[in-house]
Design a protein around this motif. Sequence first.
Motif, PDB file in Angstrom:
ATOM      1  N   ALA A   1     -37.585   0.384  51.554  1.00 55.05           N
ATOM      2  CA  ALA A   1     -36.593  -0.171  52.463  1.00 55.05           C
ATOM      3  C   ALA A   1     -35.192   0.102  51.944  1.00 55.05           C
ATOM      4  O   ALA A   1     -34.966   0.226  50.731  1.00 55.05           O
ATOM      5  CB  ALA A   1     -36.803  -1.677  52.636  1.00 55.05           C
ATOM      6  N   SER A   2     -34.255   0.187  52.869  1.00 50.95           N
ATOM      7  CA  SER A   2     -32.833   0.265  52.543  1.00 50.95           C
ATOM      8  C   SER A   2     -32.105  -0.705  53.454  1.00 50.95           C
ATOM      9  O   SER A   2     -32.423  -0.811  54.644  1.00 50.95           O
ATOM     10  CB  SER A   2     -32.299   1.692  52.755  1.00 50.95           C
ATOM     11  N   TYR A   3     -31.115  -1.422  52.905  1.00 49.21           N
ATOM     12  CA  TYR A   3     -30.425  -2.470  53.642  1.00 49.21           C
ATOM     13  C   TYR A   3     -28.964  -2.089  53.893  1.00 49.21           C
ATOM     14  O   TYR A   3     -28.350  -1.350  53.129  1.00 49.21           O
ATOM     15  CB  TYR A   3     -30.470  -3.792  52.869  1.00 49.21           C
ATOM     16  N   TYR A   4     -28.441  -2.663  54.970  1.00 51.69           N
ATOM     17  CA  TYR A   4     -27.021  -2.492  55.291  1.00 51.69           C
ATOM     18  C   TYR A   4     -26.414  -3.879  55.450  1.00 51.69           C
ATOM     19  O   TYR A   4     -26.761  -4.615  56.373  1.00 51.69           O
ATOM     20  CB  TYR A   4     -26.852  -1.691  56.581  1.00 51.69           C
ATOM     21  N   ASP A   5     -25.515  -4.242  54.524  1.00 48.74           N
ATOM     22  CA  ASP A   5     -24.840  -5.539  54.537  1.00 48.74           C
ATOM     23  C   ASP A   5     -23.452  -5.340  55.131  1.00 48.74           C
ATOM     24  O   ASP A   5     -22.550  -4.821  54.481  1.00 48.74           O
ATOM     25  CB  ASP A   5     -24.750  -6.101  53.123  1.00 48.74           C
ATOM     26  N   VAL A   6     -23.284  -5.764  56.366  1.00 42.19           N
ATOM     27  CA  VAL A   6     -22.034  -5.497  57.068  1.00 42.19           C
ATOM     28  C   VAL A   6     -20.861  -6.253  56.452  1.00 42.19           C
ATOM     29  O   VAL A   6     -19.696  -5.854  56.614  1.00 42.19           O
ATOM     30  CB  VAL A   6     -22.183  -5.848  58.566  1.00 42.19           C
ATOM     31  N   ASP A   7     -21.136  -7.335  55.703  1.00 40.64           N
ATOM     32  CA  ASP A   7     -20.063  -8.129  55.102  1.00 40.64           C
ATOM     33  C   ASP A   7     -19.709  -7.692  53.688  1.00 40.64           C
ATOM     34  O   ASP A   7     -18.834  -8.295  53.050  1.00 40.64           O
ATOM     35  CB  ASP A   7     -20.463  -9.613  55.078  1.00 40.64           C
ATOM     36  N   ALA A   8     -20.348  -6.671  53.178  1.00 43.57           N
ATOM     37  CA  ALA A   8     -20.045  -6.186  51.832  1.00 43.57           C
ATOM     38  C   ALA A   8     -18.643  -5.586  51.788  1.00 43.57           C
ATOM     39  O   ALA A   8     -18.082  -5.163  52.814  1.00 43.57           O
ATOM     40  CB  ALA A   8     -21.083  -5.159  51.402  1.00 43.57           C
TER      41      ALA A   8
END
Length: 331
Positions: A220-227
């Motif tokens: 899995a790979s994640y995308y944290d929009v608030d980073a």
Amino acid sequence: MTVLERSDDLALTRLVTQALFHARANGEAVAEAPYAGVPARAEIPRLTTAIFGLGGHDVLVVRQRPAATKSWGPEQVLSPGPDENYDVFAFFLLTDDTGVSTVLWTDASLATIMTRSQLPGGQWSPAENLANGTETVMGVGVGEGPHGQVAVSWASNDQGTKSVKVRLRDTGATSWTQEPAVIPQDADESPGAQTIAFNAHGDGVVIWAAEVPGDRLLRASYYDVDADDPHWSEPVPVTSDAAGYTNMIQAAVAPNGNVGLIWANGNLRVSAATYAAGSPDWSDPHPLGASGSTLQVMPDVISDADGQFIAVWPDVWGIFEGAGITITDTN
């Protein structure tokens, strides 16, 4: 080759197509075949799908949105091939929040992800290839991105460089202006079947099956929009399945960033796992369904506003089954 389907979800066709992709890749290998145990093929046969037995007993995947119309307009060919041997292997159709319809498909060349879009009541845009022309496409995921965008992910082997790529199309647009994000892969891993999902806030996940020496696993790979610097994370392991290939993968991202996942393992048993946003690991796989039941068509999973995941699937007898899983926000 003709594949007989019980459902218009075409899950069996996807499995056969994936196996043919593996056979073709083994046939092109100059050294060790990347897919052990799969006979090599120099060419991929023409594939035809026939659907039978549709009726009240069949299951509607919960994210499908059926519509009705009084009459159908004239047919229009959206994917004309270069010759009579042109074959469409996989296709997707979805509509964004502004009513722009988009169709995506792959073909037997394994080098294209073609797409065309249509404004409400308008003409279809010219065909556009999302792949770069030199890469081999081994698996595609399509979903609704943040704020109604169209999201596409795919497994790429670009002359030996393996990666998973993600590309978004802006809401209301008919062309793809954003360059793909690239998630690098280890040289000994071969990504394949996958899924992509976002929540309304913009947090996303891509999950794919990967073959590595001696094992088959989910990553899995994640995308944290608030980073501070939003980007797709390095791949992390979800689970392994040495008994067989992992496929029919579906995921959902809850409003709090937690992720719910459902898939079929190598024995076509339904399994589920969850991920709490910010934690280092996934939960252990949780078997779903009655003992002995097997998955025949694509399952699905959704999240409600409270972060509860609802998984749904038909078992081997076509009986509608469901289960709910709740995880606690760790932040």
